[in-house]
Design a protein around this motif. Sequence first.
Motif, PDB file in Angstrom:
ATOM      1  N   ALA A  82     -37.140  15.404  10.624  1.00 50.24           N
ATOM      2  CA  ALA A  82     -37.538  15.024   9.267  1.00 50.24           C
ATOM      3  C   ALA A  82     -36.727  15.790   8.233  1.00 50.24           C
ATOM      4  CB  ALA A  82     -39.024  15.272   9.070  1.00 50.24           C
TER       5      ALA A  82
ATOM      6  N   VAL B  23     -38.524  13.510  15.839  1.00 48.62           N
ATOM      7  CA  VAL B  23     -38.025  13.105  14.511  1.00 48.62           C
ATOM      8  C   VAL B  23     -37.514  14.336  13.764  1.00 48.62           C
ATOM      9  CG1 VAL B  23     -38.605  12.015  12.324  1.00 48.62           C
ATOM     10  CG2 VAL B  23     -39.718  11.238  14.431  1.00 48.62           C
TER      11      VAL B  23
ATOM     12  N   PRO C 261     -35.202   7.169   0.013  1.00 45.90           N
ATOM     13  CA  PRO C 261     -35.973   6.079   0.624  1.00 45.90           C
ATOM     14  C   PRO C 261     -37.177   6.601   1.389  1.00 45.90           C
ATOM     15  CG  PRO C 261     -33.864   6.385   1.746  1.00 45.90           C
ATOM     16  CD  PRO C 261     -33.853   7.301   0.575  1.00 45.90           C
ATOM     17  N   SER C 262     -38.076   5.672   1.673  1.00 47.30           N
ATOM     18  CA  SER C 262     -39.282   6.030   2.415  1.00 47.30           C
ATOM     19  C   SER C 262     -38.906   6.579   3.790  1.00 47.30           C
ATOM     20  CB  SER C 262     -40.155   4.784   2.566  1.00 47.30           C
ATOM     21  OG  SER C 262     -41.338   5.119   3.228  1.00 47.30           O
ATOM     22  N   GLY C 263     -39.569   7.667   4.193  1.00 46.48           N
ATOM     23  CA  GLY C 263     -39.317   8.247   5.499  1.00 46.48           C
ATOM     24  C   GLY C 263     -38.100   9.149   5.538  1.00 46.48           C
ATOM     25  N   SER C 264     -37.515   9.459   4.376  1.00 45.06           N
ATOM     26  CA  SER C 264     -36.300  10.277   4.363  1.00 45.06           C
ATOM     27  C   SER C 264     -36.605  11.771   4.476  1.00 45.06           C
ATOM     28  CB  SER C 264     -35.511  10.000   3.085  1.00 45.06           C
ATOM     29  OG  SER C 264     -36.338  10.202   1.958  1.00 45.06           O
ATOM     30  N   GLY C 265     -37.882  12.158   4.305  1.00 43.05           N
ATOM     31  CA  GLY C 265     -38.228  13.574   4.461  1.00 43.05           C
ATOM     32  C   GLY C 265     -38.641  14.276   3.182  1.00 43.05           C
ATOM     33  N   LYS C 266     -38.931  13.517   2.124  1.00 40.62           N
ATOM     34  CA  LYS C 266     -39.290  14.131   0.834  1.00 40.62           C
ATOM     35  C   LYS C 266     -40.593  14.919   0.925  1.00 40.62           C
ATOM     36  CE  LYS C 266     -39.490  10.127  -1.276  1.00 40.62           C
ATOM     37  NZ  LYS C 266     -39.194   9.202  -0.164  1.00 40.62           N
ATOM     38  N   SER C 267     -41.630  14.269   1.462  1.00 45.17           N
ATOM     39  CA  SER C 267     -42.934  14.960   1.559  1.00 45.17           C
ATOM     40  C   SER C 267     -42.836  16.156   2.489  1.00 45.17           C
ATOM     41  CB  SER C 267     -44.008  14.001   2.058  1.00 45.17           C
ATOM     42  OG  SER C 267     -44.211  12.970   1.125  1.00 45.17           O
ATOM     43  N   THR C 268     -42.100  15.994   3.568  1.00 46.31           N
ATOM     44  CA  THR C 268     -41.916  17.109   4.494  1.00 46.31           C
ATOM     45  C   THR C 268     -41.322  18.312   3.768  1.00 46.31           C
ATOM     46  OG1 THR C 268     -41.556  15.525   6.276  1.00 46.31           O
ATOM     47  CG2 THR C 268     -40.832  17.788   6.668  1.00 46.31           C
TER      48      THR C 268
ATOM     49  N   TYR D 141     -40.386  16.926  14.108  1.00 47.71           N
ATOM     50  CA  TYR D 141     -41.703  16.536  14.632  1.00 47.71           C
ATOM     51  C   TYR D 141     -41.533  16.153  16.082  1.00 47.71           C
ATOM     52  CZ  TYR D 141     -43.406  16.329   9.828  1.00 47.71           C
ATOM     53  OH  TYR D 141     -43.762  16.643   8.557  1.00 47.71           O
TER      54      TYR D 141
ATOM     55  N   HIS E 248     -40.545   7.710  -6.681  1.00 48.59           N
ATOM     56  CA  HIS E 248     -39.872   6.510  -6.221  1.00 48.59           C
ATOM     57  C   HIS E 248     -39.239   5.749  -7.374  1.00 48.59           C
ATOM     58  CE1 HIS E 248     -41.773   5.969  -2.058  1.00 48.59           C
ATOM     59  NE2 HIS E 248     -40.466   6.064  -1.934  1.00 48.59           N
TER      60      HIS E 248
ATOM     61  N   GLU F 258     -45.255  12.222  -5.585  1.00 52.04           N
ATOM     62  CA  GLU F 258     -45.494  10.902  -6.167  1.00 52.04           C
ATOM     63  C   GLU F 258     -46.739  10.862  -7.050  1.00 52.04           C
ATOM     64  OE1 GLU F 258     -44.898   7.490  -3.698  1.00 52.04           O
ATOM     65  OE2 GLU F 258     -43.834   8.719  -2.219  1.00 52.04           O
TER      66      GLU F 258
HETATM   67  N1  LIG Z   1     -46.996  14.479  11.323  1.00 48.03           N
HETATM   68  C1  LIG Z   1     -45.878  13.795  11.671  1.00 48.03           C
HETATM   69  N2  LIG Z   1     -45.619  13.587  12.959  1.00 48.03           N
HETATM   70  C2  LIG Z   1     -44.525  12.916  13.330  1.00 48.03           C
HETATM   71  N3  LIG Z   1     -43.633  12.439  12.481  1.00 48.03           N
HETATM   72  C3  LIG Z   1     -43.826  12.612  11.169  1.00 48.03           C
HETATM   73  C4  LIG Z   1     -44.982  13.310  10.684  1.00 48.03           C
HETATM   74  N4  LIG Z   1     -44.929  13.342   9.341  1.00 48.03           N
HETATM   75  C5  LIG Z   1     -43.789  12.688   9.003  1.00 48.03           C
HETATM   76  N5  LIG Z   1     -43.151  12.259  10.083  1.00 48.03           N
HETATM   77  C6  LIG Z   1     -41.867  11.558  10.094  1.00 48.03           C
HETATM   78  O1  LIG Z   1     -40.946  12.343   9.393  1.00 48.03           O
HETATM   79  C7  LIG Z   1     -40.140  11.536   8.572  1.00 48.03           C
HETATM   80  C8  LIG Z   1     -40.220  12.012   7.129  1.00 48.03           C
HETATM   81  O2  LIG Z   1     -41.513  11.816   6.652  1.00 48.03           O
HETATM   82  P1  LIG Z   1     -41.935  12.115   5.146  1.00 48.03           P
HETATM   83  O3  LIG Z   1     -43.403  11.922   5.037  1.00 48.03           O
HETATM   84  O4  LIG Z   1     -41.389  13.419   4.753  1.00 48.03           O
HETATM   85  O5  LIG Z   1     -41.179  10.943   4.369  1.00 48.03           O
HETATM   86  P2  LIG Z   1     -41.174  10.650   2.814  1.00 48.03           P
HETATM   87  O6  LIG Z   1     -39.756  10.792   2.368  1.00 48.03           O
HETATM   88  O7  LIG Z   1     -42.168  11.439   2.120  1.00 48.03           O
HETATM   89  O8  LIG Z   1     -41.546   9.113   2.799  1.00 48.03           O
HETATM   90  P3  LIG Z   1     -42.435   8.326   1.713  1.00 48.03           P
HETATM   91  O9  LIG Z   1     -41.544   8.073   0.547  1.00 48.03           O
HETATM   92  O10 LIG Z   1     -42.743   7.039   2.414  1.00 48.03           O
HETATM   93  O11 LIG Z   1     -43.585   9.142   1.418  1.00 48.03           O
HETATM   94  C9  LIG Z   1     -40.618  10.106   8.753  1.00 48.03           C
HETATM   95  O12 LIG Z   1     -39.751   9.452   9.642  1.00 48.03           O
HETATM   96  C10 LIG Z   1     -41.975  10.247   9.369  1.00 48.03           C
HETATM   97  O13 LIG Z   1     -42.204   9.194  10.267  1.00 48.03           O
END
Ligand SMILES: Nc1ncnc2c1ncn2[C@@H]1O[C@H](COP(=O)(O)OP(=O)(O)OP(=O)(O)O)[C@@H](O)[C@H]1O
Lengths: 238, 413
Positions: free
Chosen positions: A22, A20, A41-48, A14, A201, A169
Amino acid sequence: MTPVVHLSGVSRVYPGQPPVRALDGVSLDVEYGEMVGIVGPSGSGKSTMLNILGTLDRADSGDVHVDGYDVAALSDRQLSALRSRRIGFVFQQFFLAPGVSALDNVADGLLYTGLSLRKRRARARQTLQRVGLADRVHHRPHELSGGQRQRVAVARALAGRPSLLLADEPTGALDSASGAAVIKLLHELHAAGTTIVVITHDHDVARELPRQLHILDGRISADERAERSAAPAPGGAR
Amino acid sequence: MRRKDTSDGVSRLAQSRLAPSRMRPADVLRVAFSGLRTRPLRAVLSALGIAVGIAAMVTVVGISASSQEQVNRQLRELGTGLLTVSPGTSFRGGEPKLPENSVGMVARIDRVQAVSAIGAVEDAAVYRNEAIDANRTNALAVYAADTALLDTVSGTVAAGRWLDAALAEYPAVVLGSDAAMLLGISRTDGSVDVWLGGHWFTVVGVLDPVPLAPELDMSVLVGWPVATELLGFDGAPTTVYELSAEDDVADVRGLLPATVNPSNPEEVAVSRPSDALAAQAAVDETLTTLLLALGAVALLVGGIGVANTMVIAVLERRSEVGLRRALGATRPHIRRQFLGESILLAGLGGVGGAALGGVVTAVFAASREWQFALPVWVLGGAAGATVVVGALAGVYPAARAARMPPTAALSAA
Ligand SMILES: Nc1ncnc2c1ncn2[C@@H]1O[C@H](COP(=O)(O)OP(=O)(O)OP(=O)(O)O)[C@@H](O)[C@H]1O
Ligand SMILES: [Mg+2]
């Protein structure tokens, strides 16, 4: 046989200050019929990662194949067509249309498949039955419990008979009892042959899954298979 | 390596089959409708803006069409064969008058069906009684009228009777419709007298309005002989009315000036009262155009309201857009959904406005005892206008919704 999902060296960065990473060079194969949990963990990139699997987002580098298609080579229109026929999504927030019956919420999930309204409703009825909501067909979202709403959302994702069901989730907004019912449903669907990738989670939920991917800082830190897993997939992630 | 080759082979084959489905028109409508149904009050209010504009335009056109229809019907009833001869501008100066024997001369023209005349009785004014200040004439003109006048101009009496040969010898008077109203007289049984040119005249009749000779409405008519005898009338006609078949009007018209005044035909003005009636309706068209423009402005404002509603809807429904993209909607699908919603919103306003405009026109026409007329093109035009307004209002919001990346739309919730 080709895997339903094939990632190799996939990165997603990103832009920003600083940028970032991701996803950072992820490689992964998911075979047809597998059920995979993604934990981390949160922010590790799962949703990405799930968004890239679901073709809602594109990788910045690396290879993504879904259901045999090279995603990078497909246009936006073709990706939409791929999603309408091959991929089902379940989200934490359900995203049901308010004031619309369970039946039509599920039937509208087939809006972009080209089926007629009658066929869409017939399939929706069938699918609602499959998720155990045969007696709630005409209820509207506000007349359903949280768990029932999520089951309607699962039915909507399933109605198109996708090759791949992705859930981000799905129990995140539910109490533990309703969450357990939704997870039980996913297990049943898996047993009936549906390929499922689910982010969770909840460690208890994760432990029950045949395969668990652990994500940390955009990389796969571990890829564990339960002993009783029936589908030993070749070419898994490192 | 080998696996990669096979997978590429598969994808190339499969990619050709990946085409998004077309949405059926019925589905586009259904989706648009359910989109509006989630916020019914907002939809009704913004449709109302369009409805007001359309209703205004339909009413304006409807009333003008009904009025035109009324004039046409009146002309069909009254005929267009009447010509009016009056002294035009005199190049020699002095009070213009028609020659005394004008009526007789005109009667001699071939194909003339009827002729009659009125002559202004100068210096005579009419009052309710002799005590009234002489300056308060109510602007009523006193005319000597011959007995054929009423038939020639297709006039009718509202009460009492018209002057016959016997009454024309006596101080009897017939009032034009406006004159009767201004004098406050409705009784025609011989019990009411008016003070006219220094003599008492008995009111024997009141006329209906005369559309082809509206100058009679504001006048007071006495017999030709009594005017000469009592009021010092010089016997020269002010206006000659001539009636012929409609097909002969042009020919007769050409002959009239030279017949009435052979030595100075250019001093004679001939006009056709039915043309004036038609022209009056045409004058209304300027007003109609102005009101139409106002209606168009209202429609424009309504369109801006719809655009505003749609922009807000798109912002509020980002997650819906994201979900639909996840379900397989293409960008054109999303664009069409919001465009359809906008057109439907404006269209509902248009239908409501057209109905409202139709009702207002019907009520207005009924209150005037007019024929109700609302051309079909007006309703077609109203429908077309709302579709255009809805489409224009929806273009930007729809494009904006379609442009949203699916992940951004989903994470907005
Ligand atoms: N649109 C975006 N623009 C910039 N950074 C992003 C964007 N979407 C996600 N990120 C960053 O990418 C990283 C991974 O985000 P992601 O949403 O994949 O985390 P996650 O593992 O799903 O977390 P959670 O468990 O909290 O949902 C995070 O550091 C987030 O801040
Ligand atoms: Mg997440």
